[in-house]
Design a protein around this motif. Structure first.
Motif, mmCIF file in Angstrom:
data_model
loop_
_atom_site.group_PDB
_atom_site.id
_atom_site.type_symbol
_atom_site.label_atom_id
_atom_site.label_comp_id
_atom_site.label_asym_id
_atom_site.label_seq_id
_atom_site.Cartn_x
_atom_site.Cartn_y
_atom_site.Cartn_z
ATOM 1 N N VAL A 257 0.835 -1.202 0.000
ATOM 2 C CA VAL A 257 0.000 0.000 0.000
ATOM 3 C C VAL A 257 0.870 1.252 0.000
ATOM 4 C CG1 VAL A 257 -1.770 1.298 1.238
ATOM 5 C CG2 VAL A 257 -1.842 -1.210 1.240
ATOM 6 N N LEU A 258 0.602 2.132 -0.948
ATOM 7 C CA LEU A 258 1.265 3.425 -1.018
ATOM 8 C C LEU A 258 0.207 4.516 -1.009
ATOM 9 C CD1 LEU A 258 3.640 5.389 -1.534
ATOM 10 C CD2 LEU A 258 3.374 4.904 -3.985
ATOM 11 N N ALA A 259 0.214 5.355 0.016
ATOM 12 C CA ALA A 259 -0.690 6.498 0.095
ATOM 13 C C ALA A 259 0.099 7.752 -0.262
ATOM 14 C CB ALA A 259 -1.280 6.614 1.503
ATOM 15 N N GLN A 260 -0.376 8.483 -1.257
ATOM 16 C CA GLN A 260 0.401 9.603 -1.779
ATOM 17 C C GLN A 260 -0.509 10.699 -2.292
ATOM 18 O OE1 GLN A 260 2.306 7.658 -5.224
ATOM 19 N NE2 GLN A 260 0.781 8.652 -6.521
ATOM 20 N N ASN A 261 0.097 11.847 -2.533
ATOM 21 C CA ASN A 261 -0.524 12.953 -3.266
ATOM 22 C C ASN A 261 0.433 13.302 -4.399
ATOM 23 O OD1 ASN A 261 -3.113 13.996 -2.336
ATOM 24 N ND2 ASN A 261 -2.101 14.380 -0.385
ATOM 25 N N TYR A 262 0.089 12.873 -5.606
ATOM 26 C CA TYR A 262 0.962 13.117 -6.752
ATOM 27 C C TYR A 262 1.229 14.621 -6.898
ATOM 28 C CZ TYR A 262 2.784 12.882 -11.476
ATOM 29 O OH TYR A 262 3.606 12.982 -12.564
ATOM 30 N N PRO A 263 2.491 15.023 -7.155
ATOM 31 C CA PRO A 263 3.655 14.218 -7.514
ATOM 32 C C PRO A 263 4.563 13.832 -6.344
ATOM 33 C CG PRO A 263 4.147 16.514 -7.909
ATOM 34 C CD PRO A 263 2.733 16.471 -7.367
ATOM 35 N N ASP A 264 4.089 14.013 -5.126
ATOM 36 C CA ASP A 264 4.892 13.614 -3.964
ATOM 37 C C ASP A 264 4.754 12.112 -3.760
ATOM 38 O OD1 ASP A 264 5.739 16.237 -3.422
ATOM 39 O OD2 ASP A 264 3.879 16.666 -2.351
ATOM 40 N N THR A 265 5.553 11.362 -4.473
ATOM 41 C CA THR A 265 5.517 9.905 -4.450
ATOM 42 C C THR A 265 6.920 9.353 -4.659
ATOM 43 O OG1 THR A 265 4.758 7.941 -5.646
ATOM 44 C CG2 THR A 265 4.872 9.983 -6.897
ATOM 45 N N PRO A 266 7.252 8.231 -4.044
ATOM 46 C CA PRO A 266 8.553 7.593 -4.311
ATOM 47 C C PRO A 266 8.661 7.139 -5.759
ATOM 48 C CG PRO A 266 7.558 6.701 -2.317
ATOM 49 C CD PRO A 266 6.502 7.525 -2.989
ATOM 50 N N GLY A 267 7.507 6.907 -6.391
ATOM 51 C CA GLY A 267 7.500 6.547 -7.803
ATOM 52 C C GLY A 267 8.237 5.257 -8.095
ATOM 53 N N LEU A 268 9.116 5.309 -9.085
ATOM 54 C CA LEU A 268 9.847 4.128 -9.539
ATOM 55 C C LEU A 268 10.613 3.433 -8.428
ATOM 56 C CD1 LEU A 268 11.272 5.678 -12.814
ATOM 57 C CD2 LEU A 268 9.646 3.796 -12.727
ATOM 58 N N ALA A 269 10.961 4.170 -7.403
ATOM 59 C CA ALA A 269 11.789 3.614 -6.334
ATOM 60 C C ALA A 269 11.108 2.471 -5.590
ATOM 61 C CB ALA A 269 12.184 4.718 -5.344
ATOM 62 N N ILE A 270 9.783 2.407 -5.597
ATOM 63 C CA ILE A 270 9.118 1.346 -4.842
ATOM 64 C C ILE A 270 9.268 -0.021 -5.508
ATOM 65 C CG2 ILE A 270 7.431 2.963 -3.937
ATOM 66 C CD1 ILE A 270 5.351 1.544 -5.707
ATOM 67 N N ARG A 271 9.582 -0.032 -6.791
ATOM 68 C CA ARG A 271 9.717 -1.311 -7.499
ATOM 69 C C ARG A 271 10.774 -2.187 -6.842
ATOM 70 N NH1 ARG A 271 10.981 -0.572 -13.621
ATOM 71 N NH2 ARG A 271 12.761 0.472 -12.661
ATOM 72 N N ASP A 272 11.932 -1.609 -6.592
ATOM 73 C CA ASP A 272 13.004 -2.375 -5.943
ATOM 74 C C ASP A 272 12.792 -2.461 -4.437
ATOM 75 O OD1 ASP A 272 14.323 -2.819 -8.358
ATOM 76 O OD2 ASP A 272 15.443 -0.934 -8.210
ATOM 77 N N PHE A 273 12.257 -1.404 -3.849
ATOM 78 C CA PHE A 273 12.040 -1.402 -2.399
ATOM 79 C C PHE A 273 11.126 -2.547 -1.982
ATOM 80 C CE2 PHE A 273 9.648 0.071 1.366
ATOM 81 C CZ PHE A 273 10.697 0.332 2.239
ATOM 82 N N TRP A 274 10.082 -2.784 -2.772
ATOM 83 C CA TRP A 274 9.123 -3.844 -2.460
ATOM 84 C C TRP A 274 9.388 -5.150 -3.209
ATOM 85 C CZ3 TRP A 274 4.326 -0.158 -2.705
ATOM 86 C CH2 TRP A 274 4.056 0.349 -1.420
ATOM 87 N N GLN A 275 10.388 -5.146 -4.087
ATOM 88 C CA GLN A 275 10.662 -6.346 -4.891
ATOM 89 C C GLN A 275 9.385 -6.820 -5.588
ATOM 90 O OE1 GLN A 275 13.977 -7.930 -5.272
ATOM 91 N NE2 GLN A 275 14.271 -5.805 -4.617
ATOM 92 N N VAL A 276 8.790 -5.933 -6.335
ATOM 93 C CA VAL A 276 7.516 -6.206 -6.998
ATOM 94 C C VAL A 276 7.663 -7.334 -8.016
ATOM 95 C CG1 VAL A 276 5.743 -5.229 -8.518
ATOM 96 C CG2 VAL A 276 6.725 -3.846 -6.665
#
Length: 223
Positions: free
Chosen positions: A124-143
């Protein structure tokens, strides 16, 4: 990671020119095949389904998180802010401040139990675009293909957005995600009850759905 195309009408307003051109190209190609044999038709349908998974709809992509590695010409896509990630791993990232500490704890517990019981990984990522980790969550969460990335962002009206792995897509009807977004993500719901209520309700509905036996009627109700 495969992406789903399931919401009609979609709650996600962005669709890149690259995505549109790819779809148009494939449609023209399919119309140009003269008298296709049955095997060719099956292969074509398979190819179209594969492309729809990749390009038709991605809430995370629309919010600036291209988890599949695909790029977009839209300026709003491609945010990458690893500085917004916590130092320690967490299945719930609330960079928008929608949730209390107690709510985050309960959601993490539910998600941990769900993963132990089913093998599916809800993030779960709660955000207000554009304040988001964005691409960084792919590796952080090992999607991967067993991951559901749930992005809660009220910026575009409907607060519930999903990026669903291919293995999840095999077990969960695509209509479930659109019905879930329609029930708990619409602007009237979260404006009245709060963003936190939408997030909690969606997580519990997803958890309930993923625990149901796979069959023709699984996830028929959004609980």
């Amino acid at each position: 990671m495969a992406l789903l195309g399931f919401h009609q009408p979609p709650p996600f307003p962005f669709q890149s020119k690259q995505q549109i051109s790819l779809k148009t190209s494939r449609i023209r190609t399919s119309n140009s095949i003269p008298n296709p044999s049955i095997p060719n038709v099956k292969k074509l349908l398979s190819d179209l389904r594969s492309q729809s998974l990749k390009f038709a709809l991605s809430g995370a992509l629309a919010l600036g998180i291209s988890l599949s590695g695909l790029s977009s010409v839209e300026a709003k896509v491609g945010v990458n802010k690893p500085e917004l990630l916590p130092k320690e791993f967490s299945t719930v990232l609330d960079v928008a401040g929608f949730l209390s500490e107690g709510q985050e704890y309960r959601l993490r517990q539910e998600i941990d139990n769900l993963e132990k019981d089913t093998g599916f990984k809800l993030r779960v990522l709660a955000q207000n675009y554009p304040d988001t980790p964005g691409l960084a969550i792919r590796d952080f969460w090992q999607v991967d293909d067993r991951t559901i990335v749930f992005v809660a962002d009220p910026t575009f009206g409907n607060i519930l957005n999903f990026n669903v792995g291919a293995s999840v897509d095999l077990d969960i009807p695509r209509s479930f995600w659109s019905r879930l977004a329609g029930k708990y993500g619409n602007i009237f719901y979260w404006k009245e009850k709060g963003e936190d209520a939408s997030i909690e309700a969606a997580v519990m509905a997803i958890s309930s759905c993923l625990r149901e036996p796979v069959g023709p009627n699984n996830c028929s109700d959004v609980k």
